[in-house]
Design an enzyme around this catalytic site. Sequence first.
Site, PDB file in Angstrom:
ATOM      1  N   CYS A   1      -2.856  -2.188 -15.761  1.00 41.65           N
ATOM      2  CA  CYS A   1      -2.535  -1.195 -15.127  1.00 41.65           C
ATOM      3  C   CYS A   1      -2.119  -1.277 -13.808  1.00 41.65           C
ATOM      4  O   CYS A   1      -2.224  -0.570 -12.950  1.00 41.65           O
ATOM      5  CB  CYS A   1      -4.357  -0.647 -14.694  1.00 41.65           C
ATOM      6  SG  CYS A   1      -5.159  -1.951 -14.058  1.00 41.65           S
ATOM      7  N   HIS A  16       0.719  -1.203  -0.081  1.00 40.53           N
ATOM      8  CA  HIS A  16      -0.089  -0.016   0.052  1.00 40.53           C
ATOM      9  C   HIS A  16       0.559   1.056  -0.115  1.00 40.53           C
ATOM     10  O   HIS A  16       0.703   2.103  -0.873  1.00 40.53           O
ATOM     11  CB  HIS A  16      -1.063   0.073   1.300  1.00 40.53           C
ATOM     12  CG  HIS A  16      -1.767   1.141   1.392  1.00 40.53           C
ATOM     13  ND1 HIS A  16      -1.469   2.245   1.961  1.00 40.53           N
ATOM     14  CD2 HIS A  16      -3.041   1.325   0.736  1.00 40.53           C
ATOM     15  CE1 HIS A  16      -2.362   3.192   1.824  1.00 40.53           C
ATOM     16  NE2 HIS A  16      -3.410   2.711   1.161  1.00 40.53           N
TER      17      HIS A  16
END
Length: 846
Positions: free
Chosen positions: A801, A425
């Site tokens: 992506c 993250h």
Amino acid sequence: MQQENPHITFITPGAPVATATHGGRAKCLQRLVRLDLPVPPTVALSFDEVHRIASGQMPDMADLLAPLDVAHLLCVRPSSEDPDWGGPGAVLNIGMNDQRYAELCERIGETAARSIYARFIQSYSINVARLDPDMFDDLDMDDPEICQQALEAYEDEAEEAFPQDPAVQLSGVLRSMARAWEGTSARLLRQAKGAPADAGLGLVVQEMALGLGHGECGSGVLQLVNSTTGMPQITGRYLSQSQGRDALRSGAEALFLEKDPRGSSLEEKAPEAFEDLKVHAALMREKLREEMQIEFTIENGAVHILDGVRVQRSSRAAVRIAVQLAKDGIIPKQEAVMRVEPRALNELLHRQVDPEAERDVIGTGVAASPGAATGRIVFSAAEAQASAARSEACVLVRRETTPEDIRGMHAASAVLTERGGITSHAAVIGRGLGLPCVVGASSIRFQMRKKMLIAPDGRQFREGDVITIDGSEGEILAGAPDMVEAALDDAFQTLMAWADDERDIGVRANADTPADAKTARNFMAQGIGLCRTEHMFFEPGRLTVMREMIFADAPEDRRSALEQLLPMQRADFIELFRIMQGQPVCIRLFDPPLHEFLPTDRSGLRDLAEALNLPLSDVTRRVEALGEYNPMLGMRGVRLGITVPEIYDMQARAIFEATIEASRDGDAVVPEIMIPLVSAKREVELVKTRVDAVAAAVRTEQGEDFDYRLGVMVETPRAALRAEDIAPHCHFFSFGTNDLTQMTYGLSRDDAGRFMSAYVHQGVYPEDPFHTLDADGVGELLLLGAERGRDAQPDLTLSVCGEHGGSPESIAFCRKAGMDYVSCSPFRVPVARLAAAQLSIQDKVG
């Protein structure tokens, strides 16, 4: 010696000399000879010959010395294939002995002759005879008796007389340099610089231009550009009565080259020699098609060119040099594009630690997001926001970041985490924000309760202490070293325009906020390839409403809470569409598990109970009930959209209403809606039915028509394998390679950093698969998904992506796989644009 001898070659314009067999220095000297520059006579020894010397097979020294003037001293320099691989240091003044000393005393004076002889004895003792350098510590190099003292010291230490025969001296130097190159430590050092294990070394034996004596004598270096900026500027140093690179020695009383108000210059002292050097440098630039640094010697006013090397340069200078060479017609534009390493652009896009600054490294981790920043340590997102409110730079330190830390990351100057890998993250968000980030810094002890970091050497760093995060090198530094600012100048813009003319694959950006979108637009992204909508829900005013929705039991109650979020989401999308006017925007529907929006500590639970007007026990039970053993494989993505459909309904309505609004004052917007974590055709059918229904309702209510495209994020192996079932319901596939890699390998991308370096080091994986796309395993799933998807839907748009979209190696795979575009973090867009252009140029030239 025959001039045509391929192993011991007198350098002439037509001699058999090549970089691959004799090294870059030998080949450059031949080019300078072809330009009729004043290069002293030189003999080149091939890689094979030097290897034989290392094994004890010495060449015929009389044959080697035949083309050289015995009246001159000699020097030997290394000539590796790539100058960055290094090599043993040059040895000067070979042939100096008692007889030559007496001759030089007559010709250039006793002081200069004594300096040459004493320095040679010292150099030979240390580099060839391998004697203890300390033996010269007590000798005064300015003592009139220094030569005799040095000779006696040599004889005492070596237990033999100093060699007086020039051929014996040269043999010793050649043998020493050859064996030094093939030693274990030298081999490991150059392998660390990218050299193959069997890289060869050539040697060049050159007549010396002394640089000491009567008249104007000395040595120096000159180049025509600034190594930091790449701007035209004559730079270098010159030192009278010196040899080699003495002028660059720290503390040397060197002269400037051009006239300078700060001191004496070569231009004033020897104007004709200075003018000759400028002419030679300009000729080398034109004919060698490169900015070169000249190493020169002046002997009684006459210039001698000893060597030419490619100018050392920063990434900023590399761009400007390549562009200027192309503008001057010296190289074509395509070659200018090829000369800049794509990853080097990171140095232009972000602040960096000054290469000359001292680095007090207190720990290392994974270099997760490039750039460097300094700030005071804070241990929570709230503290980071408070620090930003005081206009104080801070470094956010967490064990690992969560979506709740987003606002703190926005406020911080850099992020440091104990856990995580290249796609964790903190890493993904850091790259998106252009925020320097080091993750997986397990060498440092994180004591979060005590708000303290403990370095491996025992030093303690507490909240408020200043540290620097170097996300390019993966290092944590104590204090605040000097920085080099980002520089997106006209040369950068020109190079990128040339790159765009060449590339044949689209480049979009992953952008979650208006700020991200503006950055993407500034970097000329061709749209947004991934907008992660969940990040919009972590704004303080929205998080409470989101939690109300999560705690609602009935669909009506959920819809009531979501109606409060609808105008906020709609405003976000309107701004995104307006910023990217005329460019496609791909919006991923809500993806993360709901528990990520809920607090985990006691104080957070108490605040939530107060906000929702519920007993703490009820809130605690509900939070625990929403917990999952493996939330990343649990109720998230499309699974959440099907079981709690009100969320996707609200998001679809916000997208369509924003589409109509944004289209009123600009180009018509055609949003792309992406369903995450799909693994079955029926999931797409269910979501598509509801999205179509919302679209029809909005058209009826607004009385306006619009178009949109629906697709899926292929991030589960089953979606790739069953692509022919899913594709007929879609306009596009976007491969989410972060999760696809995680599921294919069975690796946690947040935890893999703990062992990944060991795996790569031991050859289990060639590279971290989260950093460089695994072409064999994950790549095969991409190829299968692309082929089967297009078989069922020929006009299906394909893209990647995941974070691999910004990796040059991965872009190469995507081009071969037939992808229409790649999407990556905004700050990686220029890297992707340049890498794609270089791949296209390579294909064109074969």
